[in-house]
Design a protein around this motif. Structure first.
Motif, PDB file in Angstrom:
ATOM      1  N   LEU A 145      85.263  49.136  25.439  1.00 57.33           N
ATOM      2  CA  LEU A 145      84.228  49.237  24.414  1.00 57.33           C
ATOM      3  C   LEU A 145      82.835  49.157  25.033  1.00 57.33           C
ATOM      4  O   LEU A 145      81.834  49.101  24.306  1.00 57.33           O
ATOM      5  CB  LEU A 145      84.400  48.118  23.378  1.00 57.33           C
ATOM      6  CG  LEU A 145      85.762  48.070  22.667  1.00 57.33           C
ATOM      7  CD1 LEU A 145      85.786  46.922  21.655  1.00 57.33           C
ATOM      8  CD2 LEU A 145      86.067  49.388  21.991  1.00 57.33           C
ATOM      9  N   THR A 146      82.763  49.122  26.344  1.00 56.90           N
ATOM     10  CA  THR A 146      81.487  49.042  27.044  1.00 56.90           C
ATOM     11  C   THR A 146      80.655  50.292  26.776  1.00 56.90           C
ATOM     12  O   THR A 146      81.177  51.403  26.805  1.00 56.90           O
ATOM     13  CB  THR A 146      81.714  48.888  28.560  1.00 56.90           C
ATOM     14  OG1 THR A 146      82.564  47.751  28.791  1.00 56.90           O
ATOM     15  CG2 THR A 146      80.406  48.700  29.307  1.00 56.90           C
ATOM     16  N   GLN A 147      79.373  50.098  26.498  1.00 60.80           N
ATOM     17  CA  GLN A 147      78.509  51.198  26.107  1.00 60.80           C
ATOM     18  C   GLN A 147      77.155  51.116  26.808  1.00 60.80           C
ATOM     19  O   GLN A 147      76.834  50.122  27.452  1.00 60.80           O
ATOM     20  CB  GLN A 147      78.267  51.173  24.591  1.00 60.80           C
ATOM     21  CG  GLN A 147      79.523  51.249  23.747  1.00 60.80           C
ATOM     22  CD  GLN A 147      79.237  51.008  22.293  1.00 60.80           C
ATOM     23  OE1 GLN A 147      78.139  51.286  21.783  1.00 60.80           O
ATOM     24  NE2 GLN A 147      80.217  50.458  21.583  1.00 60.80           N
ATOM     25  N   ARG A 148      76.377  52.178  26.651  1.00 61.83           N
ATOM     26  CA  ARG A 148      74.975  52.190  27.051  1.00 61.83           C
ATOM     27  C   ARG A 148      74.167  52.731  25.862  1.00 61.83           C
ATOM     28  O   ARG A 148      74.331  53.874  25.477  1.00 61.83           O
ATOM     29  CB  ARG A 148      74.763  53.086  28.273  1.00 61.83           C
ATOM     30  CG  ARG A 148      73.297  53.037  28.721  1.00 61.83           C
ATOM     31  CD  ARG A 148      72.823  54.235  29.549  1.00 61.83           C
ATOM     32  NE  ARG A 148      73.814  54.871  30.325  1.00 61.83           N
ATOM     33  CZ  ARG A 148      73.789  55.035  31.651  1.00 61.83           C
ATOM     34  NH1 ARG A 148      72.792  54.550  32.358  1.00 61.83           N
ATOM     35  NH2 ARG A 148      74.726  55.688  32.268  1.00 61.83           N
ATOM     36  N   ARG A 149      73.276  51.913  25.319  1.00 57.79           N
ATOM     37  CA  ARG A 149      72.488  52.334  24.161  1.00 57.79           C
ATOM     38  C   ARG A 149      70.998  52.445  24.477  1.00 57.79           C
ATOM     39  O   ARG A 149      70.215  52.803  23.596  1.00 57.79           O
ATOM     40  CB  ARG A 149      72.684  51.358  23.001  1.00 57.79           C
ATOM     41  CG  ARG A 149      74.094  51.393  22.405  1.00 57.79           C
ATOM     42  CD  ARG A 149      74.078  50.976  20.956  1.00 57.79           C
ATOM     43  NE  ARG A 149      75.388  51.121  20.331  1.00 57.79           N
ATOM     44  CZ  ARG A 149      75.590  51.098  19.024  1.00 57.79           C
ATOM     45  NH1 ARG A 149      74.559  50.953  18.206  1.00 57.79           N
ATOM     46  NH2 ARG A 149      76.795  51.227  18.521  1.00 57.79           N
ATOM     47  N   VAL A 150      70.607  52.093  25.703  1.00 60.83           N
ATOM     48  CA  VAL A 150      69.200  52.174  26.082  1.00 60.83           C
ATOM     49  C   VAL A 150      69.097  52.993  27.362  1.00 60.83           C
ATOM     50  O   VAL A 150      69.763  52.677  28.355  1.00 60.83           O
ATOM     51  CB  VAL A 150      68.586  50.781  26.306  1.00 60.83           C
ATOM     52  CG1 VAL A 150      67.091  50.894  26.582  1.00 60.83           C
ATOM     53  CG2 VAL A 150      68.833  49.869  25.107  1.00 60.83           C
ATOM     54  N   SER A 151      68.291  54.021  27.344  1.00 61.52           N
ATOM     55  CA  SER A 151      68.091  54.842  28.532  1.00 61.52           C
ATOM     56  C   SER A 151      66.844  54.378  29.279  1.00 61.52           C
ATOM     57  O   SER A 151      66.049  53.597  28.759  1.00 61.52           O
ATOM     58  CB  SER A 151      67.961  56.319  28.143  1.00 61.52           C
ATOM     59  OG  SER A 151      66.858  56.498  27.278  1.00 61.52           O
ATOM     60  N   GLY A 152      66.684  54.868  30.506  1.00 62.80           N
ATOM     61  CA  GLY A 152      65.513  54.505  31.298  1.00 62.80           C
ATOM     62  C   GLY A 152      65.912  53.950  32.645  1.00 62.80           C
ATOM     63  O   GLY A 152      66.937  53.260  32.770  1.00 62.80           O
ATOM     64  N   SER A 153      65.110  54.212  33.652  1.00 62.94           N
ATOM     65  CA  SER A 153      65.452  53.842  35.029  1.00 62.94           C
ATOM     66  C   SER A 153      65.469  52.336  35.251  1.00 62.94           C
ATOM     67  O   SER A 153      66.128  51.853  36.177  1.00 62.94           O
ATOM     68  CB  SER A 153      64.467  54.500  35.999  1.00 62.94           C
ATOM     69  OG  SER A 153      63.134  54.086  35.724  1.00 62.94           O
ATOM     70  N   THR A 154      64.763  51.557  34.423  1.00 63.71           N
ATOM     71  CA  THR A 154      64.726  50.104  34.614  1.00 63.71           C
ATOM     72  C   THR A 154      65.494  49.350  33.534  1.00 63.71           C
ATOM     73  O   THR A 154      65.414  48.125  33.483  1.00 63.71           O
ATOM     74  CB  THR A 154      63.268  49.603  34.636  1.00 63.71           C
ATOM     75  OG1 THR A 154      62.641  49.913  33.372  1.00 63.71           O
ATOM     76  CG2 THR A 154      62.489  50.240  35.770  1.00 63.71           C
ATOM     77  N   ALA A 155      66.228  50.073  32.690  1.00 58.46           N
ATOM     78  CA  ALA A 155      66.907  49.429  31.558  1.00 58.46           C
ATOM     79  C   ALA A 155      68.269  48.866  31.925  1.00 58.46           C
ATOM     80  O   ALA A 155      68.798  48.014  31.208  1.00 58.46           O
ATOM     81  CB  ALA A 155      67.048  50.412  30.400  1.00 58.46           C
TER      82      ALA A 155
END
Length: 309
Positions: free
Chosen positions: A127-137
């Motif tokens: 269920l692991t996700q990524r909801r924030v983009s950006g090189s430092t996120a």
């Protein structure tokens, strides 16, 4: 060599909703700082502990709270998927869903956390996700709702689980790059904090109520260090208190300069947040509670002056 065994449990659909049990409970097992790749024998023992815990508990969700792999122990061009497969094997065998945060050791000169994420999310149970983009996120910034046992998917969740990437470690390098490691920031990024505040407000607005929540992050925020300095009592905070809390933004050369203040403030202003769970410090296992919000706000004002360095 990685061997994937066929699970004897029914296959879980990726879009299956997390729900309370019929008895109204929801049990989570948290594994932090597994540090696979350092030693095969140690990895086998770690897997044995995971199997023992999961065989004795009625678990609805497993949280892998950072430092899944010791990136510094891997070699250039190593295949991180081998270690991911080994880590999640006890979960796959039991058809248990899991959710991860990544830690500082999951990003090192020979280990890219993007590869870990790519391999982990191949599994239906992840269920692991990524909801924030950006090189430092960072990567593992997301939330998971938990719903009543029998309800439609548009009903209000009974709980929200928040996951944050505190980053740290070093950027992975390609084979043809200069082999000098570059450190990553070791705190929850301001962009992630903005997303968290907005997402939490949207949830409250959508469901017309405050939803209780828990938060998971690998590196603890500075109030845990401040609390430790105030004295961890064996009677009030039973458990292991064996090492200095290494908080977000801490560096042995520069000390602590308050980079996690926006994250701390966001947590403090999240109504219904019951607890925050962290790993990182292997020889610490205790619970700290600030009984009054005022005391933490007072800490925030002091910490901006670096009075805890």
């Amino acid at each position: 060599m990685s061997i994937r065994r066929r699970s004897t449990y029914p296959r879980r659909a990726r879009d299956e909703t997390l729900r309370l049990t019929q008895n109204g409970t929801f049990q989570i097992s948290v594994f932090s700082d597994l540090h696979f790749a350092e030693d095969d024998e140690a990895d086998n023992k770690t897997r044995g502990v995971m199997n023992s815990v999961l065989s004795s508990e009625e678990v609805q969700l497993v949280v892998l709270n950072g430092d899944l792999i010791s990136g510094e122990a891997t070699t250039q061009g190593s295949n991180s998927s081998v270690y991911v497969d080994r880590i999640v094997a006890p979960l796959v065998d039991r058809n248990l869903p899991w959710a991860s945060t990544y830690g500082n050791h999951d990003s090192e000169i020979n280990l890219d956390p993007e590869e870990i994420f790519h391999e982990e999310t191949k599994y239906e149970n992840s269920l692991t996700q990524r909801r924030v983009s950006g090189s430092t996120a960072g990567i593992t910034n997301y939330y998971l709702p938990i719903f009543p046992h029998e309800s439609s998917n548009d009903s209000a969740p009974v709980f929200i689980l928040w996951f944050f990437d505190s980053q740290g470690g070093h950027y992975a390098l390609a084979e043809d790059e200069d082999r000098k490691s570059v450190a990553r920031q070791s705190w929850v990024d301001d962009k992630v904090v903005e997303w968290f505040v907005e997402a939490n407000a949207n949830l409250t607005s959508t469901y017309g109520q405050t939803i209780p929540s828990l938060a998971f992050v690998h590196i603890p925020a500075h109030p845990m260090r401040a609390f430790q300095q105030s004295g961890v009592s064996p009677s009030r905070e039973p458990g292991i208190n064996g090492e200095r809390v290494q908080e977000q933004g801490y560096d042995s050369d520069t000390g602590y300069i308050s980079q996690d203040i926006p994250f701390i403030s966001a947590l403090l202003n999240t109504t219904g947040l019951a607890a925050t769970f962290s790993g990182h410090d292997h020889d610490n296992d205790w619970y700290g509670s600030h009984h009054a919000k005022y005391s933490i706000l007072n800490f925030k004002a002091k910490s901006k002056k670096n009075s805890f360095n």
